[in-house]
Design an enzyme around this catalytic site. Structure first.
Site, PDB file in Angstrom:
ATOM      1  N   HIS A 166      61.018  62.633  54.380  1.00 53.26           N
ATOM      2  CA  HIS A 166      60.371  63.135  55.599  1.00 53.26           C
ATOM      3  C   HIS A 166      59.624  64.450  55.291  1.00 53.26           C
ATOM      4  O   HIS A 166      59.954  65.503  55.840  1.00 53.26           O
ATOM      5  CB  HIS A 166      61.447  63.372  56.667  1.00 53.26           C
ATOM      6  CG  HIS A 166      60.920  63.375  58.075  1.00 53.26           C
ATOM      7  ND1 HIS A 166      60.061  64.325  58.542  1.00 53.26           N
ATOM      8  CD2 HIS A 166      61.141  62.534  59.108  1.00 53.26           C
ATOM      9  CE1 HIS A 166      59.774  64.069  59.802  1.00 53.26           C
ATOM     10  NE2 HIS A 166      60.402  63.000  60.170  1.00 53.26           N
ATOM     11  N   GLU A 272      55.073  60.680  55.168  1.00 52.93           N
ATOM     12  CA  GLU A 272      56.448  60.348  54.802  1.00 52.93           C
ATOM     13  C   GLU A 272      56.548  58.968  54.132  1.00 52.93           C
ATOM     14  O   GLU A 272      56.613  57.951  54.823  1.00 52.93           O
ATOM     15  CB  GLU A 272      57.313  60.374  56.053  1.00 52.93           C
ATOM     16  CG  GLU A 272      57.127  61.595  56.933  1.00 52.93           C
ATOM     17  CD  GLU A 272      57.625  61.376  58.343  1.00 52.93           C
ATOM     18  OE1 GLU A 272      58.466  60.472  58.552  1.00 52.93           O
ATOM     19  OE2 GLU A 272      57.194  62.111  59.247  1.00 52.93           O
TER      20      GLU A 272
HETATM   21  O1  TA6 Z   1      59.052  60.589  61.145  1.00 57.60           O
HETATM   22  C1  TA6 Z   1      58.608  60.738  62.459  1.00 57.60           C
HETATM   23  C2  TA6 Z   1      59.813  60.803  63.382  1.00 57.60           C
HETATM   24  O2  TA6 Z   1      60.558  59.604  63.330  1.00 57.60           O
HETATM   25  C3  TA6 Z   1      59.331  61.131  64.795  1.00 57.60           C
HETATM   26  O3  TA6 Z   1      59.510  60.028  65.664  1.00 57.60           O
HETATM   27  C4  TA6 Z   1      60.177  62.350  65.195  1.00 57.60           C
HETATM   28  O4  TA6 Z   1      61.378  61.932  65.794  1.00 57.60           O
HETATM   29  C5  TA6 Z   1      60.397  62.981  63.819  1.00 57.60           C
HETATM   30  O5  TA6 Z   1      60.691  61.876  62.977  1.00 57.60           O
HETATM   31  C6  TA6 Z   1      61.431  64.085  63.782  1.00 57.60           C
HETATM   32  O6  TA6 Z   1      62.696  63.559  63.951  1.00 57.60           O
HETATM   33  P1  TA6 Z   1      63.961  64.590  63.992  1.00 57.60           P
HETATM   34  O7  TA6 Z   1      65.167  63.736  64.144  1.00 57.60           O
HETATM   35  O8  TA6 Z   1      63.920  65.359  62.696  1.00 57.60           O
HETATM   36  O9  TA6 Z   1      63.669  65.514  65.152  1.00 57.60           O
END
Ligand code: TA6
Length: 304
Positions: A166, A272
């Site tokens: 991520h 990501e």
């Molecule tokens: O990767 C994108 C995502 O899945 C978004 O939908 C948003 O939820 C982001 O990840 C951040 O997620 P988190 O659980 O770190 O707040």
């Protein structure tokens, strides 16, 4: 000192000046400073919100969180007790050993094994190894997932999971584009209804921007991406990670994240690489490896 171990983190320093800092909590890369061929001056390439928690109380808002065994809300029965994005980013990893330390690069291996706390929510046996390698203008992160089951039952006790890096890239503004995604199938998680969120779209743009709230899951994507902004560019190569997510919450969604600094959404883009549409399946005794390789292809101090 090429590899410095501290109580809660490991710091790698390359002889040519680049560096990377890995929090043992989550195995989260929280800093990658690197120059480029066009400007060797090391610059921070990773965004971490100034409101991020780095004390292990919650997943880091920024850096490179390791997402395993599920991406987003769990959909597999083996993951049903887990929180969004799984547990790997919220557990304390163990420094295992220095893999490489020479002029070419510096590399370390961290491991995560089941604890009682993990087993309460995830019963499958596994071993995670995370190899982080720093070169002059490059950072790679490799996630090794081993099914350590010794069960001889039939059918075999396979390990099914999703995995994703991520990565929050630090950029000077939202004036950044991601190539090449034109023509690629994607799912738009900003859609209001679940029906529309599950409907495949086709990317029509040559360069994908995040000037508006963006949460796009590109399936069966090229595996090689270029992030380009006015004074810099970074190449992202993915191996065994067939999908890629592009995310930026912008002000409306971003300001609702308690650990997102004001205006932080103007200073990062998440690109990501992952395996998030469907599940990887690993049989007992086997190992799956997913890798991202990040290379600063241009830009440095002049980009700021
Ligand atoms: O990767 C994108 C995502 O899945 C978004 O939908 C948003 O939820 C982001 O990840 C951040 O997620 P988190 O659980 O770190 O707040």
């Amino acid at each position: 000192m090429p590899v410095e171990q501290k109580q809660d983190r490991v710091i790698l320093t390359h002889p040519k000046g680049s560096s990377v800092e890995i929090l043992l909590y989550g195995g989260t890369v929280i800093s990658w400073k690197s120059g480029s061929k066009t400007d060797p001056q090391p610059v921070e390439r990773i965004f971490v919100s100034s409101k991020a928690f780095l004390d292990g109380s919650k997943a880091v808002r920024g850096g490179i969180p390791v997402v395993f065994p599920c991406f987003g809300a769990p959909t597999h029965p083996d993951h049903s007790k887990l929180a969004q994005h799984g547990f790997a980013r919220s557990e304390v990893w163990t420094f295992d050993h220095v893999v490489m330390d020479n002029e070419a690069g510096v590399s370390v291996r961290l491991v995560l094994e089941p604890t009682d706390k993990i087993r309460e929510k995830f019963s499958k046996p596994f071993l995670l190894a995370y190899v982080v390698t720093l070169a002059e203008h490059q950072l790679s992160t490799d996630l090794h997932v081993t099914n350590t089951s010794t069960s001889s039952v039939f059918p075999p006790d396979s390990l099914e999971f999703q995995a994703l890096f991520h990565t929050y890239f630090s950029v000077p503004s939202n004036d950044v584009l991601v190539y090449p995604l034109q023509g690629n199938k994607y799912y738009d998680k900003t859609e209001a209804s679940e029906e529309l969120r599950n409907q495949a779209k086709e990317e029509t743009r040559s360069g994908v921007d995040v000037r508006k709230f963006t949460d796009s899951v590109y399936e069966d994507a090229p595996g090689k991406y270029e992030l380009v902004w006015p004074n810099g560019s970074i190449e992202v190569r993915a191996h065994n990670l067939k999908d890629v997510v592009v995310w930026n919450p912008q002000k409306d969604a971003g300001s609702r994240l308690a650990d997102m600094e004001d205006g932080g959404w103007e200073r990062f883009i998440c690109v990501e690489p992952g395996y998030v549409r469907g599940f990887v399946k690993v049989e007992p005794g086997h190992t799956w490896i997913g890798q991202q390789v990040l290379t600063v292809t241009s830009g440095g101090k002049s980009q700021l």
